[in-house]
Design an enzyme around this catalytic site. Structure first.
Site, PDB file in Angstrom:
ATOM      1  N   GLU A   1       0.634  -4.321   1.661  1.00  0.00           N
ATOM      2  CA  GLU A   1       0.990  -3.712   2.938  1.00  0.00           C
ATOM      3  C   GLU A   1      -0.266  -3.476   3.778  1.00  0.00           C
ATOM      4  O   GLU A   1      -0.224  -3.467   4.995  1.00  0.00           O
ATOM      5  CB  GLU A   1       1.692  -2.382   2.634  1.00  0.00           C
TER       6      GLU A   1
ATOM      7  N   ARG B   1       0.983   1.814 -11.658  1.00  0.00           N
ATOM      8  CA  ARG B   1       2.098   2.731 -11.933  1.00  0.00           C
ATOM      9  C   ARG B   1       3.240   2.074 -12.685  1.00  0.00           C
ATOM     10  O   ARG B   1       4.095   2.768 -13.227  1.00  0.00           O
ATOM     11  CB  ARG B   1       2.540   3.395 -10.625  1.00  0.00           C
TER      12      ARG B   1
END
Length: 203
Positions: free
Chosen positions: A109, A72
Site C-alpha cells: 500500500e 503477523r
C-alpha cells in the site's frame, strides 16, 4: 468469502474480534490507517475465537502446509497448523532465512517488498493455506501464492483477519480477480477472507 457468509452470521466471536481491533492513524507514514491486531492478542477470548474460526474451516480440507506471511501471519499460522495437523512454513522478508531461498517481489500500500521461502520447505502436490492478518491491495498474498505455486504446491485458500472496505485482489501475474465491496456477498475461489468491520475505518 466473508466469515458471515460461511455459516457464521450472528456468531458472537465475530463481534468480539471486531471490538478487539483498533485503527492507528498515520502509521507507518502519513495517510496510512494502520489496522492493528495487537489489541486482539491482548483479548484471549477474541484471539482464541479467531483461531477457532480458521481451524473449523480448514480441519477437513487435507491441508499439509500453513504458510504464514511475515510478520503477523506468524501469530495465527502456527496455532492453526498445529490444530489441523499441518506443518508451518514462514514466508519471510529478505535476508531473514539462513538457507537457500526462492523469492517474489510485490507492491505494498505504501511501497515495495519481497517475500522469501526456504527451498525444500514445501513439496510438489502439497495442499497449502496462506495466512496473514490483513489484506489491503492483495499484493502480499499474490506473492505468497506465486512462491508456493513455483514449487508445485496447490494453494487451497488464503485466510486473513481484516480487509479494507474496498480492495482489488491481484493474483498470479497481476490479473485482477475481483473488486471487493464492503458487505457484498462473494465467493473468491482461492480466498477465504475473515472480514470484521472496524468502526470509523477509512482507506
Amino acid at each position: 468469502m466473508f466469515a458471515e457468509e460461511d455459516g457464521l452470521r450472528g456468531d458472537p466471536r465475530l463481534q468480539a474480534i471486531s471490538e478487539a481491533l483498533r485503527i492507528v492513524p498515520h502509521f507507518p507514514k502519513p495517510g496510512i490507517m494502520f489496522q492493528d491486531i495487537t489489541t486482539l492478542l491482548l483479548d484471549h477470548k477474541a484471539f482464541k475465537g479467531t483461531v477457532e474460526i480458521f481451524v473449523d474451516r480448514y480441519r477437513d480440507m487435507d491441508i499439509s502446509v500453513v504458510a504464514g506471511v511475515e510478520a503477523r501471519g506468524f501469530l495465527f499460522g502456527p496455532s492453526v497448523a498445529l490444530a489441523i495437523g499441518a506443518k508451518f512454513v514462514p514466508l519471510r522478508k529478505p535476508k531473514k532465512l539462513p538457507g537457500e531461498v526462492i523469492s517474489e517481489d510485490y507492491e505494498l500500500e505504501y511501497g515495495t517488498d519481497r517475500l522469501e521461502m526456504h527451498v525444500g520447505a514445501v513439496h510438489p502436490g502439497e495442499r497449502a493455506l496462506v495466512i496473514d492478518d490483513f489484506v489491503a491491495t492483495g499484493g502480499t498474498l499474490s506473492a505468497a501464492i506465486r512462491l508456493l505455486k513455483r514449487v508445485g504446491a496447490e494453494v487451497v485458500e488464503c485466510a486473513c483477519v481484516v480487509g479494507l472496505p474496498e480492495v482489488e485482489m491481484f493474483v498470479g501475474g497481476g490479473s485482477m480477480l475481483e473488486l471487493i465491496t464492503w458487505g457484498q456477498k462473494m465467493t473468491l475461489g482461492q480466498f477465504l477472507l475473515l472480514f470484521v468491520s472496524l468502526p470509523n475505518s477509512k482507506c
